[in-house]
Write a protein that holds these residues in place. Structure first.
Motif, short mmCIF file in Angstrom:
data_model
loop_
_atom_site.label_atom_id
_atom_site.label_comp_id
_atom_site.label_asym_id
_atom_site.label_seq_id
_atom_site.Cartn_x
_atom_site.Cartn_y
_atom_site.Cartn_z
N LEU A 267 0.86 -1.18 0.00
CA LEU A 267 0.00 0.00 0.00
C LEU A 267 0.89 1.23 0.00
O LEU A 267 1.67 1.46 0.93
CB LEU A 267 -0.92 0.01 1.22
N LYS A 268 0.81 2.03 -1.05
CA LYS A 268 1.61 3.24 -1.18
C LYS A 268 0.68 4.42 -0.99
O LYS A 268 -0.29 4.60 -1.73
CB LYS A 268 2.33 3.29 -2.52
N PRO A 299 3.57 8.65 9.26
CA PRO A 299 4.68 8.13 8.45
C PRO A 299 5.60 7.19 9.24
O PRO A 299 5.74 7.32 10.45
CB PRO A 299 5.41 9.38 8.00
N LEU A 300 6.20 6.24 8.51
CA LEU A 300 7.13 5.29 9.12
C LEU A 300 8.50 5.94 9.25
O LEU A 300 8.79 6.99 8.66
CB LEU A 300 7.20 4.01 8.28
N ARG A 308 8.55 6.05 3.73
CA ARG A 308 7.84 6.49 4.92
C ARG A 308 6.33 6.27 4.79
O ARG A 308 5.64 6.05 5.78
CB ARG A 308 8.13 7.98 5.20
N TYR A 309 5.82 6.35 3.56
CA TYR A 309 4.40 6.20 3.33
C TYR A 309 4.10 4.93 2.54
O TYR A 309 3.22 4.91 1.66
CB TYR A 309 3.84 7.43 2.60
N THR A 310 4.85 3.87 2.77
CA THR A 310 4.62 2.58 2.11
C THR A 310 4.44 1.51 3.19
O THR A 310 5.30 1.38 4.08
CB THR A 310 5.79 2.21 1.18
N TRP A 311 3.33 0.76 3.12
CA TRP A 311 3.04 -0.32 4.06
C TRP A 311 3.08 -1.63 3.29
O TRP A 311 2.30 -1.84 2.37
CB TRP A 311 1.67 -0.11 4.69
#
Length: 1476
Positions: A267-268, A299-300, A308-311
């Protein structure tokens, strides 16, 4: 680092030094489709893409959109760019390694983040610009834009690497390997720590590349890695990736479908602004803070904005769940804030990373996971070991949303292509099925065993004949075919092979006949066939014959492969074929053609629809349905994979002009997997299903008929009672005796068989002879049957038909005694007969045979039809859905490629496959296929032999055609061939002649002449004086001769070739004598023009002879005579007389001003006076529009009466042949025509050599000779015209300011026209020679020849009377009326009178009494008397010719041709009797 690594680095450094020139510039090595400059390779892609798609395209090849960093690069690119197109450049606000971020703010920069140091902007970039391109038609300047979704061309830039060993490009510190020239994949090695590479262990790195699109890369390392190895593999565009925009005003939910348990969900998240939020994942339910299967907060912690914004949720996080998942996004806000005004874009990607386990030969994902920078374009695989890697293996088809079916069908009006095409296929299928059903019904009639009507009722030994007619064109026959079997024990009677219920011996069919003989023929040796050559298509090509002994089951093969025709091969109607040996059956030609014919007629699913064997249980309707299902399934698989994106950097296998990629191979394999099994099942079901057994309706009748007593005691029908006589029984008994003689091979005492006409028949003697034979030698079951039949016949006759009842009773006792002797030997025969004739036994055996043969029950057909309907309906529905999804343009492209590939497969690929299999079976297997002709029902063959019909031995087809008849047929065939050859040769000759003739004439010539004549005849009157002539010359002549455009006449379409000039002819002064009584009143006399009195002197101005000869040429030339030779002119006919081509000439000059001054000078100098007899205006024009030269001569002539009359002579000439394909065709027709002439010369030369002087006595020979001479004369004149035309044009080119005469060329052209006209005339008359072969036309010719003596006298009388009346009319009316002014005109007028074209008023107005007498007497004598006598002579000769007519040997030739033509169009004509 150990010594091996140091050695490797040293080798790399050495290679780098070798590959670098002295000045430090790398030598570029770019592919053929790229251009190298300044250390980079540039590819100019002419397809159109959006900015993002263009960058993705370049990235997949290992590059990026082009950077222009200096003016040298700008100039280099300009040399290769097309100025009328736009080209994307690598400019954007910001970029990362694999994805562009259009949401970023800021000025444009190059995609690698560097600033723009060099620019070539047309206008400064506006704020908010997201990309830039080279603007078309702007001098290659740049243009910034915020519309990055427009599709433009683009330039890809690739870096240059030094290739080492296996084309691996080695870069910094051995930590990354890029392969831009081989694949779009990239590999990153971890740092080489001591834990990874101990000093005592070597490194083994191996790379293997298989295919470009989905690469399989193998790295083998003897240690596991402490750090992950990164592998970037391309993904097809849109493969399992979806993008959704969500509003964060409240909880936002995203629906994601997980296809399998071993995939990773990426998920981006792209928020509109930086903010924290939580994500929850639920399976089949909406998750919340308390219920979820996975959650995270963004954010990660990461170094890059993208990570940072990719799960990334692997299979473990997804818990192996398959199906619908829900993602809930909840923003994290400060207390008191109710909602957030922001949006996020969520891109969901499903990916896998697997490697190939070499030990277990399977794909695994242990130690591998999907990385966070995975995008819709590439898959990032992070692995802690190195082995085979693959992002995906199978090519995924295009996806369609079935739930949108109603919405898609609502767009039918905009995109009806595929839906209409599928609908048309369904309609065509229904129409073809109706035709196929009729064909199946027609074929059922053919599936039968024809019991020959001429089988002897007493003959019960049966042979099955399977006669195969070939597939060649014209192989079927309409003749009556007869056959004889020859064996070691004798030969059969001639049998007529015919069937009253069906046509036999059609092309490509197998006809089965049941032939009976009294006894066995033993081992068959040969078979004899003949036919009577009757019907519209008598020729017959017999392929092969299979003869089966029904009693023993033995088979004999006869490989005929011959024509029985008088016009083919051996030209015979009667031929004997010998039994084929095993070696002959296994020859390559026999096996190949037998297998090929079988595969095309039965095995090939498409061709067999037309040529299906009638005996096959696989019906034509079923075959059409299988083709229908196969076509729709093929269309579905084709459209599913249509337009799948391909990687431009993918490796290809070049096969000439064909390139094959792994993606193409996989699509083919997947399409076959989807299409082949289901259609194979359908075909196998239809082909293997046994037909449904039908109940026997005549079982009880057959059983009752088996009882001999009941059958014998049945009363005969009245008809048969009348036909069955004692003589019939005696004849049958004679046949039995003759058969016994043949079987025993000893003569029969024929005195017992011969009877006098008045002598009583002794049937008892014949029976005694048979009984004696039985006691001596023969014991036969078939003789037992024949005697039983005789016994039945005697019972049917009864004693009343015999003059002596004792004779009857004795005959019955003799037959019963012989039957008792033979009955013990007929037990086995009865069993055999029962097995073939008894229904119960036959049905049981048949059932056991079918059971043993196997096959599916009949109800499997229903399953087959269900599969056909299911596959056709599903395939047609999804094909329409795909077509509506693709759009109109893409659907049309798919449809065209589909149709082309279908016909290529049908007419090229599949026939080649059939030929290849046939060759393989013939060369390798060499197996003779057993012929299958179904299960013939022969139990009805001898149901009631007593009442069977007997042959009519008087029929002509029972005797082979005698040699005299065959010779006659051959002669007729030769006549037929002659008429076709003659007609074809004549039509070809005439066609070529007409092409040549009309190529020399142009219909536009008439309109050009008419236009010029009407233009220059303005101002002309019937009677003109000298002043009128000058007036016309100054007005109409000059205004039309010098038109609006300089150098062109009239309206500017015709170019004046050279100058025009005036020419006059004069007569000498006092050229005639005046009557003595009138000399005082008339002192001078100037005669009309003639060549004798023509003035040819030289004068000064004003026709003054005293002027000095030193006068300048310009002033002297109009007054000096110029000869015909000096002017290159020819004599010309006027209305009065023939004029010479010379005269007094004056040039009019190049323009109207000079011409007007010249005319004024001539008028002032009295150039025209009383001695002028004719004035000519001569010039030549060329009209390029119609490619014609026109030679114009305008005449004003007088007959010395003082008035001038106008006359024009124009001739158009085509000096230059038209260009283009028509010119080549006309040239070819001329060459072909003279090839005909050479052939005719050869034929006539042989004929002249054979006939010598008698050759010149035949009118036909003289006609041929005249055509040949005229043809060569026309060719000579044609060449002369071309030479003269070139001469005149050359003169014009060198003397453009003078008059250029084309008179010689025009004269040659006119001569050529006359010769060609006479050629066409004679060639048309030649048609009479072809038609004279018709009996009627031949007799008409003979009538004219017979009546010629009398007709010649009548013709002479007609000529004398016509001449007399013509002279009389010329003398009486020649001085008054125009139609009679000359003798020739008067003759033409009298001829017109005979055909009814006559002006009675002009002669009646002049003198009514004399005219009425003259015209009336002419009509009476010429029309009624002479013409009546002419008709009487012809009719008398016709009557005499009918009595004594001798028909020509070739008079039927045209009748044969007409019969063929009528039969070709299906018309019937009544054949008339010959005229005697």
């Amino acid at each position: 680092m150990d010594n091996n690594i140091l050695s490797l680095l040293g080798l790399i450094a050495f290679l780098l030094s070798l590959s670098t020139p002295e000045h430090g510039v790398l030598v570029l090595s770019c592919p053929e489709y790229q251009e190298g400059f300044d250390g980079s390779c540039y590819e100019f892609v002419v397809i159109q893409r959006t900015f993002l798609s263009a960058q993705s395209w370049c990235e997949r090849g290992g590059g990026h959109l082009a950077f222009i960093l200096n003016d040298e690069t700008q100039q280099f690119l300009q040399k290769h760019l097309q100025p009328e197109k736009d080209w994307w450049l690598g400019l954007a606000p910001a970029s990362v390694s694999l994805k562009l971020d259009f949401a970023a703010e800021g000025p444009l920069s190059w995609l690698d983040g560097s600033d723009i140091s060099y620019s070539n902007w047309l206008n400064d970039p506006v704020p908010g610009a997201r990309c830039a391109h080279i603007l078309r038609n702007s001098g290659f300047q740049w243009e910034a834009t915020d519309n990055c979704s427009q599709q433009l061309h683009f330039i890809c830039q690739f870096g240059v690497c030094v290739c080492v060993c296996v084309c691996l490009c080695v870069c910094v510190c051995m930590q990354s390997i890029n392969i831009p020239d081989s694949s779009s994949a990239s590999f990153s090695f971890p740092p080489l720590d001591a834990d990874v590479l101990p000093p005592d262990k070597p490194v083994d790195v191996r790379v293997m590349f298989h295919l470009r699109n989905h690469d399989l890369i193998m790295f083998s390392l003897k240690n596991n890695l402490c750090f992950d190895t990164q592998v970037l593999l391309p993904r097809p565009e849109g493969e399992l990736a979806n993008s959704t925009i969500m509003y964060l005003g409240n909880h936002s939910t995203l629906k994601v479908d997980i296809p399998s348990s071993d995939v990773t969900l990426v998920l981006k998240i792209e928020p509109s602004r930086d903010m924290p939020f939580q994500l929850f994942l639920g399976y089949k339910y909406y998750p919340n803070n308390k219920q979820y299967i996975a959650k995270t907060q963004m954010p990660l912690q990461s170094n890059t904005q993208e990570e940072r914004y990719t799960w990334v949720l692997g299979p473990s996080e997804l818990s192996g769940n398959v199906g619908v998942h829900y993602v809930v996004l909840i923003p994290i806000v400060n207390p008191g804030i109710q909602s957030v005004n922001a949006t996020v874009t969520v891109i969901s990607i499903v990916a896998q990373c697997k490697y190939w386990d070499e030990t277990k030969y399977t794909w695994k994902q242990d130690g591998c996971k999907v990385g966070p920078i995975t995008s819709s374009l590439v898959t990032q695989c992070l692995c802690n070991h190195l082995t085979f890697f693959g992002s995906s293996f199978f090519v995924m088809p295009n996806l369609v949303d079935v739930s949108r079916s109603a919405q898609l069908f609502s767009t039918f009006a905009k995109n009806p292509v595929v839906v209409c095409f599928v609908g048309a296929i369904f309609i065509a299928y229904l129409l073809v099925v109706m035709w196929a059903r009729r064909k199946d019904i027609h074929d059922t009639i053919k599936v039968k065993v024809t019991v020959l009507e001429d089988n002897d009722p007493l003959a019960e030994y049966r042979y099955m004949l399977n006669v195969s007619t070939g597939h060649r064109r014209g192989a079927s026959t309409s003749s009556q075919v007869t056959v004889i079997l020859l064996g070691t024990e004798g030969e059969s009677e001639p049998h007529h092979l015919t069937d009253p219920d069906k046509p036999v011996f059609e092309r490509g069919t197998v006809d089965t006949f049941l032939l009976t003989t009294p006894f066995s023929l033993g081992e068959l040796l040969s078979i004899r066939l003949w036919h009577d050559n009757s019907g519209g298509h008598p020729a017959w090509y017999i392929n092969k014959i299979l003869v089966q002994d029904v009693e023993t089951g033995k088979k004999w093969h006869f490989l005929c492969n011959s024509w029985l025709a008088i016009s083919m091969n051996e030209c015979t109607l009667d031929k004997v074929f010998h039994v084929a040996t095993e070696t002959e059956l296994r020859t390559f030609s026999n096996l190949f053609f037998m297998r090929m014919a079988r595969d095309f007629c039965d095995g090939h699913i498409w061709f067999s629809v037309i040529s299906r064997p009638p005996t096959s249980t696989f019906t034509c309707v079923q075959r059409v349905s299988c083709c229908f299902s196969l076509l729709l399934c093929t269309m579905l698989t084709n459209i599913m994979f249509w337009g799948i994106p391909t990687n431009p950097s993918e490796q290809t296998m070049d096969l000439g002009h064909i390139e094959i990629t792994w993606q193409h191979v996989m699509i083919g394999i997947q399409s076959s997997i989807l299409t082949f099994p289901i259609n194979l099942i359908i075909v196998s079901i239809f082909r293997s299903t046994r037909p449904q057994k039908k109940p026997e309706k005549s079982t009880r009748v057959s059983k009752q008929g088996k009882n001999g007593n009941k059958s014998s005691s049945q009363a005969p029908s009245p008809k048969w009672d009348r036909e069955l006589m004692v003589d019939t029984v005696v004849k049958d008994l004679k046949k039995i005796v003759q058969s016994l003689s043949k079987a025993m091979k000893r003569p029969v005492p024929w005195q017992e068989l011969e009877f006098s006409p008045g002598k009583q028949t002794d049937i008892n003697s014949l029976l005694s002879l048979v009984e004696e034979t039985i006691w001596q030698h023969l014991n036969s079951q078939f003789l037992y049957k024949q005697l039983r039949h005789l016994e039945k016949q005697l019972h049917l006759l009864g004693p009343s038909h015999f003059p002596n009842q004792d004779c009857y009773h004795r005959a019955v006792e003799q037959l019963q005694g012989m039957n008792g002797l033979l009955e013990p030997f007929s037990i086995g025969g009865d069993l055999l007969v029962r097995s073939n004739g008894d229904p119960e036994t036959s049905n049981g055996d048949s059932g056991r045979k079918k059971c043993c043969q196997g096959g599916l029950p009949w109800w499997f057909v229903i399953i087959g039809w269900i599969l056909v309907l299911a596959t056709s309906g599903v395939s047609g529905y999804f094909t329409m859905i795909y077509g509506l999804t693709y759009g109109k343009d893409r659907s049309i492209s798919w449809l065209i490629s589909m149709v082309v590939s279908f016909f290529q497969s049908l007419f090229l690929t599949q026939p080649l496959k059939v030929l290849g299999f046939a060759a393989f079976f013939a060369l390798v297997l060499k197996k003779v296929d057993q012929e299958e002709y179904g299960d013939p029902q022969i139990k009805e063959a001898l149901r009631n032999p007593v009442q069977a019909s007997r042959r009519d031995s008087t029929c002509s087809f029972y005797q082979p055609p005698p040699p005299s008849d065959i010779e006659r047929m051959k002669n007729n065939m030769i006549k037929e061939q002659k008429v076709y050859a003659s007609a074809a040769a004549y039509m070809g000759f005439m066609w070529m002649l007409l092409l040549v003739a009309y190529s020399q004439r142009d219909t536009n010539a008439f309109f050009l002449n008419q236009h010029i004549r009407q233009s220059f005849s303005q101002g002309i009157s019937d009677s003109m004086t000298l002043s009128d002539v000058f007036t016309w010359a100054n007005t109409s002549l000059l205004s039309n001769l010098f038109g609006v455009y300089p150098g062109f006449i009239t309206d500017g379409n015709s170019k004046l070739v050279g100058n025009a000039h005036l020419r006059q002819v004069r007569v000498q002064k006092n050229s005639c004598g005046v009557a003595h009584s009138m000399r005082q009143a008339v002192p001078d006399c100037n005669a009309p023009y003639s060549w004798e009195v023509e003035d040819m002197g030289s004068y000064g101005p004003g026709w003054n002879r005293s002027v000095s000869v030193n006068t300048s040429k310009t002033l002297r030339s109009p007054w000096q005579y110029q000869t015909q030779a000096s002017l290159r002119a020819l004599p010309i006919w006027g209305s009065v007389v023939l004029y010479r081509g010379g005269g007094f000439v004056v040039e009019l000059g190049p323009d109207s001003q000079n011409a007007s001054s010249t005319l004024q000078y001539l008028f002032d100098s009295t150039w025209l006076d009383m001695f002028t007899r004719a004035v000519f205006v001569e010039f030549t024009v060329y009209n390029a529009n119609v490619n014609l030269f026109c030679i114009v001569t305008l005449m004003l002539e007088t007959a010395a009466v003082g008035a001038f009359q106008f006359r024009s002579d124009l001739q158009s000439v085509q000096l230059y042949q038209s260009t283009g394909g028509l010119s080549f065709c006309l040239m070819a027709s001329g060459v072909i025509y003279f090839l005909y002439i050479l052939y005719y010369m050869y034929v006539q030369g042989k004929l002249m050599k054979r006939q010598r002087w008698a050759y010149f006595k035949t009118k036909q020979n003289m006609l041929e000779l005249a055509i040949i001479l005229l043809s060569w004369s026309a060719l000579s004149v044609f060449i002369k015209r071309a030479l003269l035309g070139n001469r005149d044009m050359e003169y014009y080119q060198n003397h453009k300011d003078q008059f250029a005469s084309f008179q010689d060329t025009a004269n040659a052209d006119a001569t050529l026209g006359y010769l060609i006209a006479f050629l066409v005339l004679l060639a048309t008359i030649k048609l009479w020679n072809l038609l004279r072969l018709n009996p009627k036309l031949h007799m008409m010719t003979a009538v004219i020849q017979r009546a010629w003596t009398d007709l010649s006298g009548l013709i002479l009388i007609m000529i004398i009377m016509l001449l007399a009346y013509s002279i009389a009319c010329n003398l009486m009316y020649g001085w008054k009326l125009y139609s009679y002014r000359t003798l020739l005109d008067a003759t033409m007028t009298m001829v017109s009178l005979q055909v009814g074209i006559f002006n009675f008023d002009e002669v009646l107005d002049y003198n009514p009494v004399l005219a009425a007498f003259l015209i009336g007497s002419c009509i009476i004598f010429m029309t009624f008397v002479v013409l009546t006598l002419f008709v009487a002579v012809v009719m008398g000769a016709f009557g005499e010719e009918r009595k004594h007519h001798k028909p020509s040997d070739e008079e039927e030739i045209v009748d044969l041709m007409l019969m063929k033509l009528y039969s070709l169009f299906g018309m019937k004509i009544k054949k008339e009797e010959k005229i005697h």
